[in-house]
Motif scaffolding. Structure first.
Motif, PDB file in Angstrom:
ATOM      1  N   THR A 123       0.848  -1.184   0.000  1.00  0.00           N
ATOM      2  CA  THR A 123       0.000   0.000   0.000  1.00  0.00           C
ATOM      3  C   THR A 123       0.888   1.240   0.000  1.00  0.00           C
ATOM      4  OG1 THR A 123      -0.149   0.284   2.411  1.00  0.00           O
ATOM      5  CG2 THR A 123      -1.744  -1.212   1.365  1.00  0.00           C
ATOM      6  N   ALA A 124       0.422   2.270  -0.657  1.00  0.00           N
ATOM      7  CA  ALA A 124       1.108   3.568  -0.619  1.00  0.00           C
ATOM      8  C   ALA A 124       0.140   4.611  -1.158  1.00  0.00           C
ATOM      9  CB  ALA A 124       2.390   3.556  -1.447  1.00  0.00           C
ATOM     10  N   ARG A 125       0.006   5.685  -0.408  1.00  0.00           N
ATOM     11  CA  ARG A 125      -0.815   6.811  -0.843  1.00  0.00           C
ATOM     12  C   ARG A 125       0.059   8.025  -1.089  1.00  0.00           C
ATOM     13  NH1 ARG A 125      -6.378   7.803   2.220  1.00  0.00           N
ATOM     14  NH2 ARG A 125      -5.548   9.856   1.805  1.00  0.00           N
ATOM     15  N   ASP A 126      -0.553   9.183  -1.118  1.00  0.00           N
ATOM     16  CA  ASP A 126       0.112  10.441  -1.463  1.00  0.00           C
ATOM     17  C   ASP A 126       1.411  10.677  -0.693  1.00  0.00           C
ATOM     18  OD1 ASP A 126      -2.784  10.349  -1.400  1.00  0.00           O
ATOM     19  OD2 ASP A 126      -2.828  12.424  -2.056  1.00  0.00           O
ATOM     20  N   ALA A 127       1.324  10.655   0.620  1.00  0.00           N
ATOM     21  CA  ALA A 127       2.491  11.000   1.439  1.00  0.00           C
ATOM     22  C   ALA A 127       3.623   9.999   1.248  1.00  0.00           C
ATOM     23  CB  ALA A 127       2.099  11.096   2.910  1.00  0.00           C
ATOM     24  N   ALA A 128       3.309   8.732   1.162  1.00  0.00           N
ATOM     25  CA  ALA A 128       4.333   7.709   0.955  1.00  0.00           C
ATOM     26  C   ALA A 128       4.947   7.852  -0.441  1.00  0.00           C
ATOM     27  CB  ALA A 128       3.753   6.314   1.145  1.00  0.00           C
ATOM     28  N   HIS A 129       4.108   8.119  -1.445  1.00  0.00           N
ATOM     29  CA  HIS A 129       4.628   8.332  -2.791  1.00  0.00           C
ATOM     30  C   HIS A 129       5.583   9.534  -2.823  1.00  0.00           C
ATOM     31  CE1 HIS A 129       1.915   5.370  -4.494  1.00  0.00           C
ATOM     32  NE2 HIS A 129       2.528   5.544  -5.647  1.00  0.00           N
ATOM     33  N   LYS A 130       5.194  10.583  -2.147  1.00  0.00           N
ATOM     34  CA  LYS A 130       6.041  11.781  -2.120  1.00  0.00           C
ATOM     35  C   LYS A 130       7.408  11.458  -1.511  1.00  0.00           C
ATOM     36  CE  LYS A 130       6.217  16.578  -0.716  1.00  0.00           C
ATOM     37  NZ  LYS A 130       6.364  17.293   0.496  1.00  0.00           N
ATOM     38  N   ARG A 131       7.400  10.708  -0.410  1.00  0.00           N
ATOM     39  CA  ARG A 131       8.671  10.352   0.234  1.00  0.00           C
ATOM     40  C   ARG A 131       9.517   9.448  -0.658  1.00  0.00           C
ATOM     41  NH1 ARG A 131       7.870   9.314   6.653  1.00  0.00           N
ATOM     42  NH2 ARG A 131       7.106  11.406   7.129  1.00  0.00           N
ATOM     43  N   MET A 132       8.872   8.482  -1.307  1.00  0.00           N
ATOM     44  CA  MET A 132       9.636   7.600  -2.200  1.00  0.00           C
ATOM     45  C   MET A 132      10.210   8.391  -3.370  1.00  0.00           C
ATOM     46  SD  MET A 132       7.687   3.917  -2.258  1.00  0.00           S
ATOM     47  CE  MET A 132       6.093   4.525  -2.798  1.00  0.00           C
ATOM     48  N   TYR A 133       9.401   9.280  -3.928  1.00  0.00           N
ATOM     49  CA  TYR A 133       9.849  10.122  -5.038  1.00  0.00           C
ATOM     50  C   TYR A 133      11.057  10.960  -4.611  1.00  0.00           C
ATOM     51  CZ  TYR A 133       9.668  13.673  -8.713  1.00  0.00           C
ATOM     52  OH  TYR A 133       9.993  14.510  -9.739  1.00  0.00           O
ATOM     53  N   GLU A 134      10.968  11.574  -3.439  1.00  0.00           N
ATOM     54  CA  GLU A 134      12.076  12.390  -2.931  1.00  0.00           C
ATOM     55  C   GLU A 134      13.317  11.538  -2.687  1.00  0.00           C
ATOM     56  OE1 GLU A 134      10.184  14.246   0.441  1.00  0.00           O
ATOM     57  OE2 GLU A 134       9.323  15.849  -0.806  1.00  0.00           O
ATOM     58  N   ALA A 135      13.131  10.315  -2.196  1.00  0.00           N
ATOM     59  CA  ALA A 135      14.266   9.413  -1.977  1.00  0.00           C
ATOM     60  C   ALA A 135      14.978   9.130  -3.296  1.00  0.00           C
ATOM     61  CB  ALA A 135      13.802   8.108  -1.319  1.00  0.00           C
ATOM     62  N   VAL A 136      14.199   8.864  -4.340  1.00  0.00           N
ATOM     63  CA  VAL A 136      14.785   8.608  -5.657  1.00  0.00           C
ATOM     64  C   VAL A 136      15.548   9.838  -6.139  1.00  0.00           C
ATOM     65  CG1 VAL A 136      14.212   8.255  -8.103  1.00  0.00           C
ATOM     66  CG2 VAL A 136      13.121   6.837  -6.362  1.00  0.00           C
ATOM     67  N   GLN A 137      14.952  11.020  -5.991  1.00  0.00           N
ATOM     68  CA  GLN A 137      15.599  12.257  -6.433  1.00  0.00           C
ATOM     69  C   GLN A 137      16.907  12.503  -5.695  1.00  0.00           C
ATOM     70  OE1 GLN A 137      14.277  13.849  -9.151  1.00  0.00           O
ATOM     71  NE2 GLN A 137      12.884  12.123  -9.024  1.00  0.00           N
ATOM     72  N   GLU A 138      16.988  12.060  -4.443  1.00  0.00           N
ATOM     73  CA  GLU A 138      18.184  12.254  -3.626  1.00  0.00           C
ATOM     74  C   GLU A 138      19.167  11.091  -3.739  1.00  0.00           C
ATOM     75  OE1 GLU A 138      16.590  12.935   0.300  1.00  0.00           O
ATOM     76  OE2 GLU A 138      15.498  14.734  -0.360  1.00  0.00           O
ATOM     77  N   GLY A 139      18.834  10.099  -4.592  1.00  0.00           N
ATOM     78  CA  GLY A 139      19.712   8.953  -4.776  1.00  0.00           C
ATOM     79  C   GLY A 139      19.698   7.965  -3.628  1.00  0.00           C
ATOM     80  N   LYS A 140      18.667   8.017  -2.806  1.00  0.00           N
ATOM     81  CA  LYS A 140      18.547   7.101  -1.665  1.00  0.00           C
ATOM     82  C   LYS A 140      17.790   5.841  -2.079  1.00  0.00           C
ATOM     83  CE  LYS A 140      18.478  10.828   1.743  1.00  0.00           C
ATOM     84  NZ  LYS A 140      17.642  11.541   2.724  1.00  0.00           N
ATOM     85  N   GLU A 141      17.968   4.810  -1.273  1.00  0.00           N
ATOM     86  CA  GLU A 141      17.296   3.545  -1.521  1.00  0.00           C
ATOM     87  C   GLU A 141      15.832   3.634  -1.065  1.00  0.00           C
ATOM     88  OE1 GLU A 141      18.014  -1.018  -0.129  1.00  0.00           O
ATOM     89  OE2 GLU A 141      19.788   0.188  -0.607  1.00  0.00           O
ATOM     90  N   LEU A 142      14.957   3.001  -1.828  1.00  0.00           N
ATOM     91  CA  LEU A 142      13.543   2.955  -1.445  1.00  0.00           C
ATOM     92  C   LEU A 142      13.349   1.974  -0.299  1.00  0.00           C
ATOM     93  CD1 LEU A 142      11.880   2.963  -4.984  1.00  0.00           C
ATOM     94  CD2 LEU A 142      12.032   4.848  -3.359  1.00  0.00           C
ATOM     95  N   PRO A 143      12.320   2.177   0.534  1.00  0.00           N
ATOM     96  CA  PRO A 143      12.101   1.280   1.673  1.00  0.00           C
ATOM     97  C   PRO A 143      11.634  -0.115   1.262  1.00  0.00           C
ATOM     98  CG  PRO A 143      10.327   2.874   1.509  1.00  0.00           C
ATOM     99  CD  PRO A 143      11.360   3.263   0.500  1.00  0.00           C
TER     100      PRO A 143
END
Length: 185
Positions: free
Chosen positions: A31-51
């Motif tokens: 499951t993932a909604r708006d806030a989780a998508h935003k965090r994953m998107y930001e992680a990708v932009q920062e070169g971090k690993e997704l959870p």
């Protein structure tokens, strides 16, 4: 046409699904909604690993209600998918293969679905209590601070969905309108 799909699944099975097919999903979805998508998107932009690895995974746009005693999960109805549209192409680039929600998707998302040979499914809005009965296990695995919007790993059995946009880009929301117009003539 009614089909049964065990997930994760093969690319061939996904490509055999057609817009309008009724599908029963069994296996693991996240499951993932708006806030989780935003965090994953930001992680990708920062070169971090997704959870969670999105490779060949399905995401249900869901923020469940709290579970009552003896329940695995509370009401589990879909969230409006367009709220995730600005993040979806990036998630598809990272291997996401299936999305479950409700409502229309942007042209950019549809193009990305075609490019990545993914599928967009609809779950019936307003049927959250019934859908929750198909969820056999639920575990928060990331972003616990987001409450209902935390990422959950779900085990589902015979979870009912409809293929809205197939891997070739055929869109049930468009073809159903055209079919209805033909019936009026």
């Amino acid at each position: 046409m009614e089909k049964y799909l065990t997930i994760p699944t093969s690319q061939e099975e996904l490509e055999n699904l057609k817009s309008g097919d009724y599908v029963y999903l069994t296996g693991t979805i996240y499951t993932a909604r708006d806030a989780a998508h935003k965090r994953m998107y930001e992680a990708v932009q920062e070169g971090k690993e997704l959870p969670v690895s999105l490779e060949n995974q399905f995401v249900y746009y869901l923020g469940p209600t709290p579970a009552k005693e003896g329940q695995v999960i509370g009401s589990a109805g879909p969230t409006t998918s367009s709220r995730m549209d600005k993040y979806t192409p990036t998630m598809l680039e990272h291997g996401l293969k299936g999305m479950i929600g409700k409502g229309k998707r942007s042209k950019e998302v549809i193009q990305s679905i075609i490019k990545h040979k993914a599928i967009y499914f609809a779950a019936v809005g307003g049927a959250g209590a019934l859908l929750s009965k198909c969820i056999k296990e639920a575990e928060v695995i990331a972003y616990n601070d987001l409450g209902t919007e935390a990422i959950r790993k779900l085990k589902v059995e015979r979870f009912p969905v409809i293929v809205v946009i197939d891997s070739q880009g055929h869109n049930l929301y468009e073809t159903a309108v055209e079919d209805f117009k033909k019936q009026l003539l």
